[in-house]
Design an enzyme around this catalytic site. Sequence first.
Site, PDB file in Angstrom:
ATOM      1  N   ASP A  86       0.849  -1.203   0.000  1.00  0.00           N
ATOM      2  CA  ASP A  86       0.000   0.000   0.000  1.00  0.00           C
ATOM      3  C   ASP A  86       0.873   1.237   0.000  1.00  0.00           C
ATOM      4  OD1 ASP A  86      -2.112   1.727   0.163  1.00  0.00           O
ATOM      5  OD2 ASP A  86      -2.622   1.253   2.237  1.00  0.00           O
ATOM      6  N   GLU A 130      -2.756   9.876  -1.210  1.00  0.00           N
ATOM      7  CA  GLU A 130      -4.016   9.141  -1.169  1.00  0.00           C
ATOM      8  C   GLU A 130      -4.428   8.950   0.280  1.00  0.00           C
ATOM      9  OE1 GLU A 130      -6.708   5.619  -0.951  1.00  0.00           O
ATOM     10  OE2 GLU A 130      -4.806   5.928   0.040  1.00  0.00           O
ATOM     11  N   GLU A 131      -3.425   8.725   1.139  1.00  0.00           N
ATOM     12  CA  GLU A 131      -3.714   8.286   2.507  1.00  0.00           C
ATOM     13  C   GLU A 131      -4.218   9.408   3.409  1.00  0.00           C
ATOM     14  OE1 GLU A 131      -3.963   5.372   3.244  1.00  0.00           O
ATOM     15  OE2 GLU A 131      -2.501   4.109   2.230  1.00  0.00           O
ATOM     16  N   ASP A 161      -4.661  -0.033  -6.170  1.00  0.00           N
ATOM     17  CA  ASP A 161      -4.458   0.351  -4.772  1.00  0.00           C
ATOM     18  C   ASP A 161      -5.062  -0.682  -3.829  1.00  0.00           C
ATOM     19  OD1 ASP A 161      -3.772   1.723  -2.503  1.00  0.00           O
ATOM     20  OD2 ASP A 161      -5.321   3.259  -2.688  1.00  0.00           O
TER      21      ASP A 161
END
Lengths: 475, 475
Positions: free
Chosen positions: B311, B345-346, B373
């Site tokens: 990830d 993204e996180e 993802d």
Amino acid sequence: MSAGSMSILPKKKLLAFFPLSFLAIASFFISVLVWGNVRLENKIYKDIARKILHKGMSEQYAYELLKKITSVGPRLTGSPQAEAAVELTRRIMHELGLDNVHLEPTEVPHWVRGEQEEGWISSSNSGRISVPVAAIGGSIATPTQGISAQVVEVKSFSELNRLGDKGKGKIIFFNRPMDPKLPNTFQAYMAAAIQRVQGATEAAKHGAVGALVRSLTMRIDDYPHTGLMQYDPGVTKIPAACISTRGANLLSELLKKDPSTTFGMKLSCVELDPVVSHNVVGDITGSESPEEIIVMGGHLDSWDLSPGAHDDAAGCAHSLEALRLIKELDLKPKRTIRAVMFMNEEFGGSGGRDYARSENRKGEIHLAAIESDRGGFLPVGFGVGDSQTFKPFKKWESLFQSVGLFWLRPGGGGVDIAPLGQQGTLLIGLVPDSQRYFDVHHSGKDVIETVNPRELELGAIAMALFAYLLSEEGI
Amino acid sequence: MSAGSMSILPKKKLLAFFPLSFLAIASFFISVLVWGNVRLENKIYKDIARKILHKGMSEQYAYELLKKITSVGPRLTGSPQAEAAVELTRRIMHELGLDNVHLEPTEVPHWVRGEQEEGWISSSNSGRISVPVAAIGGSIATPTQGISAQVVEVKSFSELNRLGDKGKGKIIFFNRPMDPKLPNTFQAYMAAAIQRVQGATEAAKHGAVGALVRSLTMRIDDYPHTGLMQYDPGVTKIPAACISTRGANLLSELLKKDPSTTFGMKLSCVELDPVVSHNVVGDITGSESPEEIIVMGGHLDSWDLSPGAHDDAAGCAHSLEALRLIKELDLKPKRTIRAVMFMNEEFGGSGGRDYARSENRKGEIHLAAIESDRGGFLPVGFGVGDSQTFKPFKKWESLFQSVGLFWLRPGGGGVDIAPLGQQGTLLIGLVPDSQRYFDVHHSGKDVIETVNPRELELGAIAMALFAYLLSEEGI
């Protein structure tokens, strides 16, 4: 035809209409009933699939079973650990409340590796370099001080044959890698395994003093991957070892720089007298046709470099857990569902043969046998019979998709159930994903840490569902 | 109609027949041509699929890319490592010979964990026991000496709401486990993640002084799994930490024995000013319609407890490797195929939003976006659009099966490409098997050793094939 239009029909026609009409109405209702039953059956099976899935995934007991079996250690045929595994799984079957728990004898080889092997490369450029090797299962030992000789590298038997007598007095180095291009790694394994199984014999025919075989894995690391080899009668026996892939690459590289590079190895393995070991058998007796049997199985024995978590403690755990799920959900199968922990798949397959021809088989009808011997990875499908016998099973595919699998296809099983197939039993093989299998196969890396409890359980769930469907529907 | 029977037709009918006959014959030939072309096209695509598969599996370069990206270390937004990853992937894109390689700015949060957290249980029976905790991303710190309070365990917000003011001054312990019964672990994650995201806010509404959240994994071990949380404006901010599953089980057990058990934790995290980071963009320019674009992407940032191998270094490696395969096979796509390494993204998804609304998008038509993802595990399928937009793609399923996947289904992508979807771009998501993803997700275990090179490469191959097909066929 509407009811009102009947009054204008001539009387004769009206009379003729009645039987037809009766037939039509009757077939309609029969269709409704049959279709309803099919739907009901599908619904019942879907519910049962869900129950098996939910119980299995909630408890993940396959992993607990795997822990027990691997905790015994490596289980090479003839070893005390193999015998301990027989006792352990018999006890587990009793604890699960299975019926007819018993052992069935099978004679197995008793080959012992002895001290850890030594392997070394000596080249003018690099001096002496130790590399990891392991005797191939069934090899003879080297003399106590080991052997050392110049090396001839080949990638195939035809390349070896073209060498004429250039192999005389040498160690033949079979360095054919597994083909990484194939999505199914078993295909790559099958194509390359011949050099491990027959390499020593072919090398000896050319006067070689030893055979050295590239480990059958696609990972580049320091683990030798062993496995079975065979000597041909009438051909001189020479010692054979597998070498880690990193060692194989190094040797190949050094040979290019210095063709006079030598390889040395010391193997102290020994073949002792065969011993009697056992298959372990336990049933859930069928409620309607107990003599008709669905067998599920894996093999208890493993190679001796690791506890064989994937090969094949996983298959044993799959089968035991599948029976546990069926029993504890009280599904009461119509036909008998049996688990067999086969002994000696790795060293000649005597367990499968002796099971099929045992006196105990009298009066038993083996409808189908489901084998799990491809590891405890994510199950993706089942191989079922051949292209003809497979056809009626396609309809169950969606049931298996509901428990996480992707397909049913023609396929069949493995070594342990093949003898049953020769007697007409339908052969079925669980097919887990194969990408990681040869990372660990027959090496020191086949340990429980490489097994994911969810992946393992999904395999057991799929086996339970297939066995149950067969027990209800026959074949 | 046979040729002989034509002679008995009346002349008029014969005349009428000719145009019909001509039409029939013409349509026959047209059908043959069309069908021939379809078959030819299928054959060409099948050949290309095989070429991509063979090159990919022979070289397995996705894993080399993964090594490079993970070697940077954890890549939390705002960290020096995240910036190093931007530079690294820009350099890789140059080395791969991509066109139009550039960075696009995006503002990202800069939250820093600080010293390793401490967590401890104190109960009358067991004294003080240390347990592994980690601040949830975005949490405020505790006072320097930490906080300690009695614990109220709940499994849901409704359970919390029923407690009334019993949470006042306490630490609320959200102990809802992920549901192990679901074959798709993402479903289980989505259902349980709310307690991590909103737990602190809900707890604060009830006067709690802290929130403690069971890690979102199904493994029972000692790794806290972090992730994003949000504070609601107008609600007091309280510190929030995740606790390892073994720690959560222990705490729950001790609470049953002694409800006055307290929990202590010390968090020293801090939210700094936002910083400007970048998405990294590189193309293979289309040979016929360069303005029409197929985007592939993953996200460069990761959580800070590990190098985020699955990830989402895996998604970045997938996308870069897919472009490399297309480029080195000289496939010359008609439309532009682009890789985007999305930043952030996180921690809020700014990278995806800023990409979609960037000035650079002017004159570009984004036909489709493919996101990876969900880890670098065995790819099983693609989620494509919704049930309507999916339909025309079903015909490609067998092409994807030829490279190891099992299905194409309606589905769509993830966070980074969602803003493109709002502009009408077709969204596609690579779907790897999910069994092992949450074993490592957002924890210290998300390291390269958990990625299998073959599984990773199969994902890149599938992405390359999909991007290429879209570049040739449009949507």
